[in-house]
Design a protein around this motif. Sequence first.
Motif, PDB file in Angstrom:
ATOM      1  N   ALA A  17       0.815  -1.213   0.000  1.00 34.40           N
ATOM      2  CA  ALA A  17       0.000   0.000   0.000  1.00 34.40           C
ATOM      3  C   ALA A  17       0.848   1.262   0.000  1.00 34.40           C
ATOM      4  O   ALA A  17       0.537   2.226  -0.715  1.00 34.40           O
ATOM      5  CB  ALA A  17      -0.956  -0.003   1.192  1.00 34.40           C
ATOM      6  N   ASP A  18       1.931   1.285   0.783  1.00 34.20           N
ATOM      7  CA  ASP A  18       2.787   2.475   0.820  1.00 34.20           C
ATOM      8  C   ASP A  18       3.430   2.723  -0.543  1.00 34.20           C
ATOM      9  O   ASP A  18       3.511   3.866  -1.005  1.00 34.20           O
ATOM     10  CB  ASP A  18       3.869   2.344   1.892  1.00 34.20           C
TER      11      ASP A  18
ATOM     12  N   ALA B 151       2.215   1.753  -3.429  1.00 31.50           N
ATOM     13  CA  ALA B 151       1.156   2.157  -4.351  1.00 31.50           C
ATOM     14  C   ALA B 151       0.881   3.655  -4.225  1.00 31.50           C
ATOM     15  O   ALA B 151       0.723   4.357  -5.238  1.00 31.50           O
ATOM     16  CB  ALA B 151      -0.115   1.358  -4.094  1.00 31.50           C
ATOM     17  N   GLU B 152       0.856   4.141  -3.002  1.00 35.07           N
ATOM     18  CA  GLU B 152       0.639   5.570  -2.785  1.00 35.07           C
ATOM     19  C   GLU B 152       1.807   6.388  -3.346  1.00 35.07           C
ATOM     20  O   GLU B 152       1.603   7.425  -3.979  1.00 35.07           O
ATOM     21  CB  GLU B 152       0.456   5.860  -1.298  1.00 35.07           C
TER      22      GLU B 152
ATOM     23  N   LEU C 257       1.498   6.420  -7.095  1.00 37.54           N
ATOM     24  CA  LEU C 257       0.383   7.298  -7.460  1.00 37.54           C
ATOM     25  C   LEU C 257       0.826   8.762  -7.479  1.00 37.54           C
ATOM     26  O   LEU C 257       0.613   9.472  -8.466  1.00 37.54           O
ATOM     27  CB  LEU C 257      -0.777   7.108  -6.481  1.00 37.54           C
ATOM     28  N   TYR C 258       1.469   9.218  -6.408  1.00 36.66           N
ATOM     29  CA  TYR C 258       1.866  10.622  -6.329  1.00 36.66           C
ATOM     30  C   TYR C 258       3.013  10.950  -7.279  1.00 36.66           C
ATOM     31  O   TYR C 258       3.066  12.052  -7.840  1.00 36.66           O
ATOM     32  CB  TYR C 258       2.184  11.017  -4.887  1.00 36.66           C
TER      33      TYR C 258
ATOM     34  N   LYS D  53      -6.313   5.986  -9.928  1.00 36.71           N
ATOM     35  CA  LYS D  53      -6.656   5.842  -8.517  1.00 36.71           C
ATOM     36  C   LYS D  53      -6.120   4.522  -7.996  1.00 36.71           C
ATOM     37  O   LYS D  53      -5.678   3.679  -8.765  1.00 36.71           O
ATOM     38  CB  LYS D  53      -8.167   5.929  -8.301  1.00 36.71           C
ATOM     39  N   THR D  54      -6.154   4.371  -6.686  1.00 35.86           N
ATOM     40  CA  THR D  54      -5.809   3.085  -6.096  1.00 35.86           C
ATOM     41  C   THR D  54      -7.078   2.465  -5.527  1.00 35.86           C
ATOM     42  O   THR D  54      -7.978   3.173  -5.074  1.00 35.86           O
ATOM     43  CB  THR D  54      -4.749   3.211  -4.981  1.00 35.86           C
TER      44      THR D  54
ATOM     45  N   GLY E 137      -6.120  -0.150  -1.560  1.00 35.17           N
ATOM     46  CA  GLY E 137      -4.851   0.292  -1.019  1.00 35.17           C
ATOM     47  C   GLY E 137      -3.638  -0.009  -1.866  1.00 35.17           C
ATOM     48  O   GLY E 137      -2.679   0.737  -1.856  1.00 35.17           O
ATOM     49  N   ASN E 138      -3.647  -1.120  -2.616  1.00 35.95           N
ATOM     50  CA  ASN E 138      -2.442  -1.507  -3.343  1.00 35.95           C
ATOM     51  C   ASN E 138      -2.666  -1.829  -4.823  1.00 35.95           C
ATOM     52  O   ASN E 138      -1.751  -2.301  -5.486  1.00 35.95           O
ATOM     53  CB  ASN E 138      -1.783  -2.709  -2.670  1.00 35.95           C
TER      54      ASN E 138
END
Length: 105
Positions: A50-51, A53-54, A57-58, A68-69, A72-73
């Motif tokens: 998840a971290d 993936a974020e 994303l950014y 989008k996610t 979470g992942n």
Amino acid sequence: VANAASVGAYALERLHDMRDRHPLMGDVRGRGLLIGIELVTDRVAKTPAADAAEAVLYAAMSRGLSFKTTMGNVLTWTPPLITTHEQMGQALDILDQCLSDVAKA
């Protein structure tokens, strides 16, 4: 519909090739232009990343690519049905670079 099928098939082919280079990528799935890219810390255990993936994303958003996610992942792509091969190629190039950058961090 034909364009979505063609561009989607191109995207999935490139994503499967990218998966060979990026251990962070777990499952890649899609139908037409609805595409999901699961990020994991361990492919065998399928541990969600998840971290990462974020972070991807950014990093992608800072380069002009928006998605989008989910859960979470999972990077979830739903581009317009009129997306061209060239546009999808640019998006995949951005994703490829972002995955590399996040893996180095």
